[in-house]
Scaffold this motif. Structure first.
Motif, PDB file in Angstrom:
ATOM      1  N   ARG A 720       0.856  -1.190   0.000  1.00  0.00           N
ATOM      2  CA  ARG A 720       0.000   0.000   0.000  1.00  0.00           C
ATOM      3  C   ARG A 720       0.890   1.237   0.000  1.00  0.00           C
ATOM      4  O   ARG A 720       1.943   1.258   0.647  1.00  0.00           O
ATOM      5  CB  ARG A 720      -0.907   0.003   1.232  1.00  0.00           C
ATOM      6  CG  ARG A 720      -1.699   1.284   1.423  1.00  0.00           C
ATOM      7  CD  ARG A 720      -2.698   1.128   2.543  1.00  0.00           C
ATOM      8  NE  ARG A 720      -3.060   2.412   3.122  1.00  0.00           N
ATOM      9  CZ  ARG A 720      -3.961   2.581   4.065  1.00  0.00           C
ATOM     10  NH1 ARG A 720      -4.600   1.529   4.555  1.00  0.00           N
ATOM     11  NH2 ARG A 720      -4.234   3.767   4.549  1.00  0.00           N
ATOM     12  N   PHE A 721       0.445   2.267  -0.724  1.00  0.00           N
ATOM     13  CA  PHE A 721       1.183   3.523  -0.811  1.00  0.00           C
ATOM     14  C   PHE A 721       0.252   4.670  -0.402  1.00  0.00           C
ATOM     15  O   PHE A 721      -0.897   4.723  -0.848  1.00  0.00           O
ATOM     16  CB  PHE A 721       1.698   3.754  -2.232  1.00  0.00           C
ATOM     17  CG  PHE A 721       2.575   2.653  -2.743  1.00  0.00           C
ATOM     18  CD1 PHE A 721       3.929   2.657  -2.471  1.00  0.00           C
ATOM     19  CD2 PHE A 721       2.047   1.594  -3.467  1.00  0.00           C
ATOM     20  CE1 PHE A 721       4.740   1.634  -2.932  1.00  0.00           C
ATOM     21  CE2 PHE A 721       2.842   0.566  -3.932  1.00  0.00           C
ATOM     22  CZ  PHE A 721       4.208   0.593  -3.661  1.00  0.00           C
ATOM     23  N   ASP A 722       0.759   5.574   0.430  1.00  0.00           N
ATOM     24  CA  ASP A 722       0.010   6.748   0.868  1.00  0.00           C
ATOM     25  C   ASP A 722       0.815   7.998   0.530  1.00  0.00           C
ATOM     26  O   ASP A 722       1.995   8.096   0.905  1.00  0.00           O
ATOM     27  CB  ASP A 722      -0.241   6.697   2.375  1.00  0.00           C
ATOM     28  CG  ASP A 722      -1.077   5.511   2.790  1.00  0.00           C
ATOM     29  OD1 ASP A 722      -2.270   5.717   3.060  1.00  0.00           O
ATOM     30  OD2 ASP A 722      -0.549   4.387   2.848  1.00  0.00           O
ATOM     31  N   ILE A 723       0.170   8.928  -0.155  1.00  0.00           N
ATOM     32  CA  ILE A 723       0.812  10.195  -0.508  1.00  0.00           C
ATOM     33  C   ILE A 723      -0.105  11.315  -0.062  1.00  0.00           C
ATOM     34  O   ILE A 723      -1.290  11.340  -0.407  1.00  0.00           O
ATOM     35  CB  ILE A 723       1.065  10.295  -2.022  1.00  0.00           C
ATOM     36  CG1 ILE A 723       1.954   9.149  -2.496  1.00  0.00           C
ATOM     37  CG2 ILE A 723       1.699  11.634  -2.380  1.00  0.00           C
ATOM     38  CD1 ILE A 723       2.156   9.106  -3.995  1.00  0.00           C
ATOM     39  N   SER A 724       0.417  12.259   0.717  1.00  0.00           N
ATOM     40  CA  SER A 724      -0.387  13.386   1.189  1.00  0.00           C
ATOM     41  C   SER A 724       0.443  14.655   1.122  1.00  0.00           C
ATOM     42  O   SER A 724       1.674  14.628   1.117  1.00  0.00           O
ATOM     43  CB  SER A 724      -0.883  13.141   2.618  1.00  0.00           C
ATOM     44  OG  SER A 724       0.204  12.974   3.518  1.00  0.00           O
ATOM     45  N   GLY A 725      -0.274  15.775   1.071  1.00  0.00           N
ATOM     46  CA  GLY A 725       0.414  17.057   0.998  1.00  0.00           C
ATOM     47  C   GLY A 725      -0.562  18.206   1.164  1.00  0.00           C
ATOM     48  O   GLY A 725      -1.765  18.015   1.381  1.00  0.00           O
ATOM     49  N   THR A 726      -0.033  19.409   1.058  1.00  0.00           N
ATOM     50  CA  THR A 726      -0.830  20.627   1.170  1.00  0.00           C
ATOM     51  C   THR A 726      -0.525  21.530  -0.014  1.00  0.00           C
ATOM     52  O   THR A 726       0.502  21.394  -0.687  1.00  0.00           O
ATOM     53  CB  THR A 726      -0.515  21.372   2.480  1.00  0.00           C
ATOM     54  OG1 THR A 726       0.868  21.735   2.493  1.00  0.00           O
ATOM     55  CG2 THR A 726      -0.813  20.495   3.694  1.00  0.00           C
ATOM     56  N   PHE A 727      -1.437  22.472  -0.261  1.00  0.00           N
ATOM     57  CA  PHE A 727      -1.197  23.453  -1.313  1.00  0.00           C
ATOM     58  C   PHE A 727      -1.899  24.756  -0.940  1.00  0.00           C
ATOM     59  O   PHE A 727      -2.690  24.805  -0.008  1.00  0.00           O
ATOM     60  CB  PHE A 727      -1.693  22.940  -2.669  1.00  0.00           C
ATOM     61  CG  PHE A 727      -3.150  22.564  -2.697  1.00  0.00           C
ATOM     62  CD1 PHE A 727      -4.116  23.513  -3.029  1.00  0.00           C
ATOM     63  CD2 PHE A 727      -3.565  21.269  -2.385  1.00  0.00           C
ATOM     64  CE1 PHE A 727      -5.458  23.164  -3.060  1.00  0.00           C
ATOM     65  CE2 PHE A 727      -4.897  20.919  -2.426  1.00  0.00           C
ATOM     66  CZ  PHE A 727      -5.854  21.872  -2.756  1.00  0.00           C
TER      67      PHE A 727
END
Length: 727
Positions: A720-727
């Motif tokens: 499983r891969f999780d990618i998170s961020g803000t903008f």
């Protein structure tokens, strides 16, 4: 032939897929060495809205007084964490912070009737989350981490908010400018390759003199596996062998909007709206083997194509010496579904099959008013609520003919409508009896009228008292104890009023218009112990005495349906511990443990013996270790979980579901890869299998056994891969 409780099966990942998995992980690790450190997030300190019992913005704790070891500052009975304390976790939103508070866990949305008292243990700037189905985790995920000022853990019974007790999170956040968060998850599974999974994008910012949040997300599930099933007679002699493959998938896309505005005179307006779809498909196939020969195939199928919408609004303003809040809520759901089961034989026999279809429309409308005021040390709240619910159902049954066509069959009472009008009134009283002892009393009652058109339709009226008394005792600065006594009225599932057909197991539910809401007395002792720099500990003991519990009961000489049993009891003990391991020499380490032990008793309506409540959880444990490696952007961790449940009972059938092993996972996380937080996880390391043992009786459970079916489903190892961020 004697069968073991679990049937093992070997499973091996193919070499090419394993190589691809390892290459993906290596690429993520290599990329991280060429990225810049994460940029510091600016923290704004604007004033926060607060109830009378909440801290004002001027009382916010200064971050310079806090270190980064998750040790709270204690002030006026509050445990206060500043946003800077969570920097080591590289949080993208407020939810990332809340999940790391030692000893605290967010409660799920309550399924209680109507809006009623508060149930979720999260406040935003001192205010209860608006709306019935608005999930606290979803709201927290919409708040960017840079807008968070501090997080406070407060004893709920000290607040003038009916229904809250125990640990409550009050999140203090600033408005900030327009910003957003996003999160995406993907998986690589055996036999299925790469799959998209959950995705979420939220933006929030100032608009129309208030705060506007917009979100779009898709909660998705892709599950399946391969398994085997052995069918034997009552003496464990082999009847049939099945090779099974399962492919279940669902998508739940949703768009949502929340708007909050506080006027200069203190009046507050909230608006929530959402629209969602739900697509589900269950596809199974089984090869039937007898004496090493393929004799046929089975094809269980199922699906649902739902859409639902929801809108809620509330307006709070000063009136007299207190405040009045007016609330409106509306929800509608359209749910067409089907289930089918078909058997095709290898010889000349014609195929057999049946298909059951149902269209259901559900609606709920609520109008509620709350008036609250403080008089000296006493805090009061009066509330009144009216709710109107209905369910419309239309059912159809088809059977497969020798010519391959499905022909409609007669169903008794295929169409039905269930409708409820309900009135609820309550008064909530809160007072400090002593500097260390706080009392909260909530007394309520409801009047309900339930009517049904269709199968045996009738109209009935009920009067149900309910309420809750909480004593919160501050035994010491580090120890809180809650004593709670509660009278509860359960939520009826209107689907239980309507007849249904199980085409796979050939189990049918008759309609039962005589259902009444279950009631119970619940007694709880809940204790929270601070362990200082080592973390925190929570232990709770619960006992519940239930009347009119809903279970399967006999209807006529051969039928059955959901119905009410006179009484049942259940007891459970829960424990949570969060240990900060810096004091034990593991810098940046954190260990979380949860455990639940539960037992229940009711008298079986058929056999008259004492058994557990059908399908109840008996034990559940979860443990997770995480280490944020000091002076780096790396973290790693591992977790394990296992649950045991009681058997599920029908009048002619029992089923025992269980897991072969704990579900284990391990992950590695980098907090700044081109500004993104990326986690790679290895799932189901112990190769957990979902197993079951079904017992089918010739007639009912008071007679002879017809056959046993023992089987399992193997999911296998997956990434499983999780990618998170803000903008």
């Amino acid at each position: 032939m004697s069968l073991p409780e679990y049937i093992p099966m070997n499973f091996v990942l193919t070499a090419p897929k394993l190589r691809r998995m390892l290459i993906c992980s290596a690429a993520i690790i290599a990329l991280s060495h060429f990225t810049a450190p994460a940029m510091a997030q600016e923290q704004t300190k604007n004033s926060a809205n607060a109830d009378n019992n909440q801290p004002a913005a001027s009382n916010l704790v200064k971050s310079t007084n806090i270190n980064n070891n998750l040790q709270p500052i204690k002030e006026n009975g509050r445990d206060i964490y500043t946003a800077e304390q969570f920097t080591r976790f590289a949080p993208q939103n407020a939810l990332d912070m809340a999940d790391q508070i030692p000893g605290f866990s967010i409660k799920d949305i309550s399924n209680e009737r109507g809006l009623g008292s508060a149930s979720q243990n999260v406040l935003i700037n001192g205010k209860r989350i608006s709306g019935k189905s608005t999930d606290a985790r979803s709201i927290l995920s919409q708040i960017p981490a840079k807008n968070v000022i501090q997080l406070e853990i407060i004893e709920g019974s000290t607040l003038n908010i009916g229904g809250l007790s125990g640990q409550v999170l009050n999140l203090i956040s600033a408005e900030g400018q327009w910003s957003g968060t996003f999160d995406w998850q993907g998986q690589i599974r055996p036999h299925r390759g790469f799959m998209w999974r959950d995705a979420e994008v939220n933006i929030t910012g100032p608009a129309l003199g208030g705060k506007l949040a917009l979100g779009i997300n898709n909660e998705a599930g892709r599950r399946g596996g391969v398994g085997q099933e052995i069918v034997t007679d009552a003496n464990d002699n082999l009847i049939l062998f099945r090779d099974r493959a399962t492919n279940n998938r669902f998508d739940n896309p949703q768009i949502s909007m929340t708007f909050n505005r506080e006027a200069g005179n203190g009046n507050i307006f909230n608006l929530n709206a959402s629209y969602a779809r739900f697509f589900f498909r269950r596809n199974q196939s089984a090869t039937l083997i007898d004496n090493n020969q393929i004799v046929g195939e089975e094809f269980p199928r199922g699906g649902e194509d739902e859409w639902n919408s929801e809108i809620s609004t509330d307006y709070e303003f000063s009136l007299g010496k207190g405040t009045l809040k007016l609330i409106g809520y509306y929800r509608f759901e359209h749910s067409p579904s089907f289930s089918s089961f078909e058997t095709r034989f290898s010889d000349m026999r014609p195929a057999r099959g049946s298909r059951f279809e149902r269209d259901m429309d559900e609606s709920e409308r609520i109008i509620r008013a709350e008036y609250r005021w403080n008089k000296g040390p006493n805090n009061w709240q009066f509330a009144g609520e009216y709710a109107h619910n209905f369910l419309d159902s239309k059912s159809r049954l088809f059977t497969l003919q020798p010519n391959g066509q499905y022909i409609g069959q007669m169903l008794p009472h295929p169409n039905s409508r269930v409708e409820e009008n309900r009135f609820n009134a309550s008064v909530n009283f809160n007072r400090a009896l002593h500097p260390k002892l706080n009392l909260q009393v909530n007394l309520a009652g409801e009047f309900s009228e339930i009517s049904q058109e269709g199968a045996g339709g009738l109209t009935r009226q009920f009067w149900r008292p309910k309420g809750k008394i909480t004593l919160a005792y501050k035994y010491s600065p580090s120890t809180d104890i809650n004593f709670i006594a509660e009278r509860k009225v359960g939520q009826l599932d209107f689907g239980d009023f309507i007849s249904s057909v199980d085409v796979q197991q050939n189990n049918n539910n008759a309609a039962n218009p005589d259902l009444v809401p279950p009631q119970s007395w619940l007694f709880t002792i809940d204790a929270n112990q601070s362990l200082g720099k080592l973390g925190s500990l929570n232990i709770n003991f619960n006992a519940e005495k239930i009347s009119d519990i809903v279970d399967q009961i006999p209807i006529g000489p051969n039928g059955e349906a959901p119905g009410n049993l006179p009484r049942a009891t259940q007891y459970w003990m829960g424990g949570k511990a969060s240990l900060l391991l810096d004091q034990l020499g593991v810098r940046g380490g954190k260990l979380d443990l949860n455990i639940l032990l539960q037992n229940s008793r009711l008298r079986d309506p058929l056999l008259g013996n004492i058994r557990q409540i059908s399908g109840n959880t008996q034990t559940h444990w979860f443990v997770e270790f995480r280490q944020d490696i000091p002076n780096s952007d790396w973290a790693w961790g591992a977790s394990g979980e296992l649950q045991k449940t009681a058997p599920y009972y029908r009048l002619n059938y029992t089923n025992k579901d269980y897991y072969s092993d704990p579900f284990l996972r391990a992950y590695i996380e980098h907090k700044d890869i081109l500004g993104l937080k990326i986690r790679a996880s290895l799932m189901n390391i112990a190769n957990q299998k979902e197993a079951y043992r079904e017992t089918f009786y010739l007639a009912r459970r008071d007679g002879p056994i017809g056959r046993f079916e023992n089987g399992f489903n193997k999911v296998g190892l997956f990434y499983r891969f999780d990618i998170s961020g803000t903008f």
